[in-house]
Design an enzyme around this catalytic site. Structure first.
Site, mmCIF file in Angstrom:
data_model
loop_
_atom_site.group_PDB
_atom_site.id
_atom_site.type_symbol
_atom_site.label_atom_id
_atom_site.label_comp_id
_atom_site.label_asym_id
_atom_site.label_seq_id
_atom_site.Cartn_x
_atom_site.Cartn_y
_atom_site.Cartn_z
ATOM 1 N N THR A 212 0.850 -1.194 0.000
ATOM 2 C CA THR A 212 0.000 0.000 0.000
ATOM 3 C C THR A 212 0.886 1.245 0.000
ATOM 4 O OG1 THR A 212 -1.804 -1.095 1.146
ATOM 5 C CG2 THR A 212 -1.625 1.272 1.486
ATOM 6 N N ARG B 42 -14.303 -6.965 0.019
ATOM 7 C CA ARG B 42 -13.578 -6.720 1.292
ATOM 8 C C ARG B 42 -12.881 -5.357 1.248
ATOM 9 N NH1 ARG B 42 -8.033 -5.354 2.423
ATOM 10 N NH2 ARG B 42 -7.467 -6.130 4.464
ATOM 11 N N GLY C 227 -10.147 -2.920 3.434
ATOM 12 C CA GLY C 227 -9.177 -2.927 4.526
ATOM 13 C C GLY C 227 -9.176 -1.581 5.226
ATOM 14 N N ASP C 228 -8.106 -1.303 5.922
ATOM 15 C CA ASP C 228 -7.996 -0.054 6.676
ATOM 16 C C ASP C 228 -7.750 1.162 5.798
ATOM 17 O OD1 ASP C 228 -5.416 -1.313 6.108
ATOM 18 O OD2 ASP C 228 -4.573 0.447 7.106
ATOM 19 N N THR D 30 0.106 1.363 6.547
ATOM 20 C CA THR D 30 0.119 0.205 5.651
ATOM 21 C C THR D 30 0.265 -1.032 6.521
ATOM 22 O OG1 THR D 30 1.291 -0.916 3.855
ATOM 23 C CG2 THR D 30 2.622 0.491 5.273
ATOM 24 N N GLY D 31 -0.108 -2.170 5.968
ATOM 25 C CA GLY D 31 0.032 -3.404 6.743
ATOM 26 C C GLY D 31 -1.232 -4.228 6.704
ATOM 27 N N GLY E 173 -4.645 -5.058 7.204
ATOM 28 C CA GLY E 173 -5.706 -4.083 7.414
ATOM 29 C C GLY E 173 -6.672 -4.368 8.543
HETATM 30 N N1 ASP Z 1 -3.555 -2.213 4.591
HETATM 31 C C1 ASP Z 1 -3.918 -2.778 3.315
HETATM 32 C C2 ASP Z 1 -5.200 -3.528 3.437
HETATM 33 O O1 ASP Z 1 -5.374 -4.252 4.386
HETATM 34 C C3 ASP Z 1 -2.893 -3.673 2.757
HETATM 35 C C4 ASP Z 1 -1.496 -3.133 2.733
HETATM 36 O O2 ASP Z 1 -1.147 -2.200 3.438
HETATM 37 O O3 ASP Z 1 -0.721 -3.664 1.936
HETATM 38 O O4 ASP Z 1 -6.016 -3.424 2.550
#
Ligand code: ASP
Length: 308
Positions: free
Chosen positions: A174, A202, A204-205, A225-226, A228
């Site tokens: 992300t 779906r 995410g965050d 990022t990470g 989610g």
């Molecule tokens: N945070 C993002 C999600 O969960 C994924 C990512 O950061 O790579 O959609």
């Protein structure tokens, strides 16, 4: 009194292998220079974060725009949010399949709609009506990701012993940016293709206000990022901004957010934080995170960072 501008960007946090480091560094540096051009000539923080994120959406290295992870059905579904710290106006899109640069669609929502968030076809329709060109979903799909999904689904059917579905080894690419402009305003933007093999629909965050992105001149601009789901449950961007509003330094708040994510929900990820005084924090609890920053006095980038 005019403020010295600051720009910080990230391009995902995970156990990035050595052979992908160069592409990530190249990508975040490109994003940095594009966003900085805006700030340098006196442009606003919102324009700067949009300009920086567009570059990373266009770069297939990252999980944003073309080249994003595919969902379970083999489609790209994109999410993005942009937020203005001066006015608290925000624009978000979720699950768009036909927008090459979701952050541009999000910006149109922020600037031209009384609403904050659009999803799916309604978001695409809004984007098209406001001058954002639509594309076919196939145009966002690249062979690398078709292969990656195939491999993941093969492995999911017969998982190797000890393999974890959301291990930090699985990439989190992300992208995001936070900026402070000469007028003293801050802004943040985050854009993503989400997680590999996600169920259709779906979210995410990343594009949820206060989770993967937040900006308020009174506290901080934040992009995460990470993984989610844990980040969402902790409303982590707002959690972090609140700590800055309470008087903590962004670098402390960034590090604390990563500790909290790990300790409370065993989550992993990365975060960038910037306040209206130009103080910033960059932290991750994954082995690596691609980041770049520029101020009037320095320019730096890297794949590891610990501010505390
Ligand atoms: N945070 C993002 C999600 O969960 C994924 C990512 O950061 O790579 O959609």
């Amino acid at each position: 009194m005019p403020t010295d501008p600051v720009l910080v960007v990230h391009g995902g946090a995970w156990a990035m292998p050595d052979d992908m480091v160069e592409a990530h560094l190249h990508g975040v540096r490109n994003a940095l220079s594009n966003g900085w051009r805006v700030l340098e000539r006196g442009g606003g923080a919102l324009d700067a974060v949009e300009a920086a994120v567009v570059i990373m959406e266009d770069d297939e290295t990252f999980d944003a725009g073309r080249g994003s992870f595919l969902n379970r059905d083999g489609k790209v579904q994109l999410d993005a949010l942009i937020m203005d710290g001066a006015t608290l106006r925000a624009g978000g899109v979720g699950c768009v399949e036909r927008v090459r640069n979701p952050v541009r669609a999000a910006r149109k929502i922020l600037s031209e709609s009384p609403h904050v968030y659009f999803v799916g076809e309604g978001a695409e329709q809004f984007a098209a009506e406001h001058g954002v060109e639509l594309c076919r979903n196939e145009e966002l799909i690249i062979p690398r990701e078709v292969e990656r999904l195939r491999e993941y689904q093969r492995e999911a059917k017969a998982p190797a012993p000890g393999s974890e579905m959301f291990a930090p080894e699985i990439s989190h690419d992300t992208v995001g940016a936070v900026a402070l402009d000469r007028a003293g305003n801050i802004a943040a933007a985050t854009s993503t293709g989400g997680t590999l093999n996600k169920a259709p629909g779906r979210l995410g965050d990343s594009s949820l206000i206060g989770c993967g992105c937040y900006a308020d001149n009174m506290s901080a601009a934040v992009s995460t990022t990470g993984w989610g789901e844990p980040i969402m449950k902790l409303v982590l961007a707002k959690w972090t901004a609140d700590r800055v509003a309470a008087g903590n330094l962004p670098e402390w708040a960034a590090q604390e957010a990563m500790n909290y994510l790990k300790q409370r929900l065993n989550g992993h990820g990365g975060i960038i934080v910037l306040n209206a005084l130009g103080q910033f924090g960059i932290a991750h609890n994954t082995p690596r995170m691609a980041w770049a920053l520029k101020t009037a006095h320095k320019e730096e980038s890297g794949i590891e960072r610990s501010d505390t």
